[in-house]
Design an enzyme around this catalytic site. Structure first.
Site, PDB file in Angstrom:
ATOM      1  CG  ASP A  13      -1.805  -1.226   1.299  1.00 25.03           C
ATOM      2  OD1 ASP A  13      -2.442  -1.570   0.302  1.00 25.03           O
ATOM      3  OD2 ASP A  13      -1.826  -1.858   2.368  1.00 25.03           O
ATOM      4  CE  LYS A  16       3.210  -2.628  -4.659  1.00 29.72           C
ATOM      5  NZ  LYS A  16       3.007  -2.466  -3.217  1.00 29.72           N
ATOM      6  N   GLY A  40      -3.731  -4.665  -4.797  1.00 27.82           N
ATOM      7  CA  GLY A  40      -4.215  -3.918  -5.947  1.00 27.82           C
ATOM      8  C   GLY A  40      -3.468  -2.625  -6.168  1.00 27.82           C
ATOM      9  CG  HIS A  41      -0.854  -1.669  -8.662  1.00 29.58           C
ATOM     10  ND1 HIS A  41      -0.265  -1.733  -7.419  1.00 29.58           N
ATOM     11  CD2 HIS A  41      -0.066  -2.390  -9.489  1.00 29.58           C
ATOM     12  CE1 HIS A  41       0.837  -2.472  -7.503  1.00 29.58           C
ATOM     13  NE2 HIS A  41       0.970  -2.889  -8.745  1.00 29.58           N
ATOM     14  CD  GLN A 223       0.779  -9.178  -1.729  1.00 28.94           C
ATOM     15  OE1 GLN A 223       1.661  -9.699  -2.387  1.00 28.94           O
ATOM     16  NE2 GLN A 223      -0.482  -9.463  -1.950  1.00 28.94           N
TER      17      GLN A 223
END
Length: 429
Positions: A13, A16, A40-41, A223
């Protein structure tokens, strides 16, 4: 030709999404090499927000090849749903633009069930997983009972593979008080997964050809280093290797083809789920950081725990993960603080430590040793040059570099991709 491996240097988090999108514009091939749809992004492009969990960031850019490598565990239903959602926003996803490793292990309903049953049975000892089956799928991969994407091509062999899978899972289900599941249900689930075969390919060969052709390759991790199965805060970790070295194994490419490693690093620290967090601020400071930083998980929506920057942890990620440079994100969240704190060491049972110990019990007992630095009142939001930053903000960034032992290659000052100060292009040869 250049290649860049992007990893998180904290607990994930770190922001990225923006950075990998910025880099994907310069790359020809973008590769996901580990994890699943538990991370997720979030990309914001021309005012349109894309939330990606499995699809590599390059999928939203025309002319890019996206690859989901063999180091990922794939939920076919989640992938097909994500493809449909992206198509609804006008992005054309085809087998020409997206390739999935033919030997990728599949996440099925039995994996999701087992993940959730275990968490429910663990009570206060729960890891805090997303419940999406990632851990159990990796267990089956290592246990050599996984059903892989290529297995869907071998109808005559599939029945035996389903039997082997269920012999393991039904024993666990019974022990956890759940009903056994029958082979027909799994077979039906696999039938619904067949559309993914359109994207299946020997992606290691595709990557080898890209390397020989001198194409720029971006390896995109999920991650963060402190969630690595070996190097993280075990057992409160994910089920894969999140460090840069996994890019080689998880994509099927030799380590000599990996270039620079960029560690995405938040200007403070956050964590989702359970586990140690030495610099956590469970107070108004943490609330302020969370509100200003919109700290909610992309995939789960869970509220993130927030705290001061932990230089000890990031330095450990730099050293253990071979990080060459940092992309420092969310500097603007620190605007307006009179003073800021940075953890420069830990204290454990009266002893000063320069690293996070491996023991779960010791990690729970470490206390941060802080250094206080001057804050700044002028906004950094949207700054695109060093000259636009307050002097105190520049000092903060330079001090972070000194403490963690890695230079800042990129500095992000808002979620918008253009609000980035480029110090050193990671794709430079």
């Amino acid at each position: 030709m250049g290649s860049v491996v992007v990893v998180g240097s904290q607990w994930g988090d770190e922001g990225k999404g923006k950075i990998v999108d910025w880099l994907s514009e310069r790359a020809d091939v973008i590769v996901r090499f580990q994890g699943g749809h538990n991370a997720g992004h979030t990309l914001v492009i021309d005012g349109v927000t894309y939330k990606l969990s499995l699809l590599p960031s390059g999928v939203v850019r025309e002319g890019k090849l996206s690859i989901i490598g063999n180091g990922v565990v794939l939920d076919p239903k989640a992938l097909l749903t994500e493809i449909d959602a992206i198509r609804e926003k006008g992005v054309d996803v085809t087998p020409a633009t997206l390739k999935v490793a033919e030997n990728i292990p599949l996440i099925l309903s039995v994996h999701r069930d087992l993940d959730q049953l275990r968490e429910a049975a663990s009570g206060s000892g729960a890891i805090g997983t997303t419940g999406r089956g990632i851990g159990p799928a990796y267990e089956d991969k290592v246990g050599r009972r996984a059903i892989r994407l290529c297995d869907l091509m071998e109808e005559g062999d599939l029945g035996g593979r389903i039997e082997r899978l269920l012999a393991h899972h039904n024993a666990l289900r019974t022990g956890l008080g759940a009903e056994p599941i029958g082979a027909p249900a799994i077979r039906e689930e696999l039938e619904r997964a067949r559309p993914v075969l359109a994207y299946a390919e020997a992606t290691w060969k595709t990557l080898r050809e890209a390397v020989r052709a001198g194409r720029n390759i971006l390896f995109e991790g999920a991650q963060g280093t402190m969630l690595d199965i070996d190097h993280g805060t075990y057992p409160f970790v994910t089920s894969s290797h999140t460090v840069a070295g996994q890019a080689a194994a998880g994509a099927g490419i030799g380590p000599s083809s990996l270039g620079r490693t960029l560690g995405i690093t938040k200007a403070y620290t956050t964590r989702v789920g359970n586990g140690p967090f030495p610099t956590e601020q469970a107070n108004e400071i943490g609330e302020r950081l969370g509100e200003r930083g919109a700290e909610f998980g992309t995939v789960t929506g869970r509220k993130r725990r927030c705290g001061w920057f932990d230089a000890v942890m990031v330095r450990q990620a730099v050293e253990a993960g071979g990080i060459d440079g940092l992309a420092l994100t969310k500097l603007d969240v620190l605007d307006g603080f009179d003073e800021l704190k940075i953890c420069i060491a830990y204290e454990l049972d009266g002893e000063r430590l320069d690293h996070l110990p491996a023991s779960k019990a010791q990690q729970a007992r470490v206390q941060p040793i802080y250094e206080t630095v001057e804050g700044w009142q002028r906004s950094t939001k949207g700054a695109r040059t060093w000259g636009e930053l307050p002097a105190e903000a520049v000092k903060y960034v330079r001090h972070v570099e000194e403490l963690v032992g890695a230079p800042v290659s990129m500095l992000s000052t808002s979620p918008e991709r253009i609000d980035t100060i480029l110090v050193d292009d990671p794709f430079r040869v």
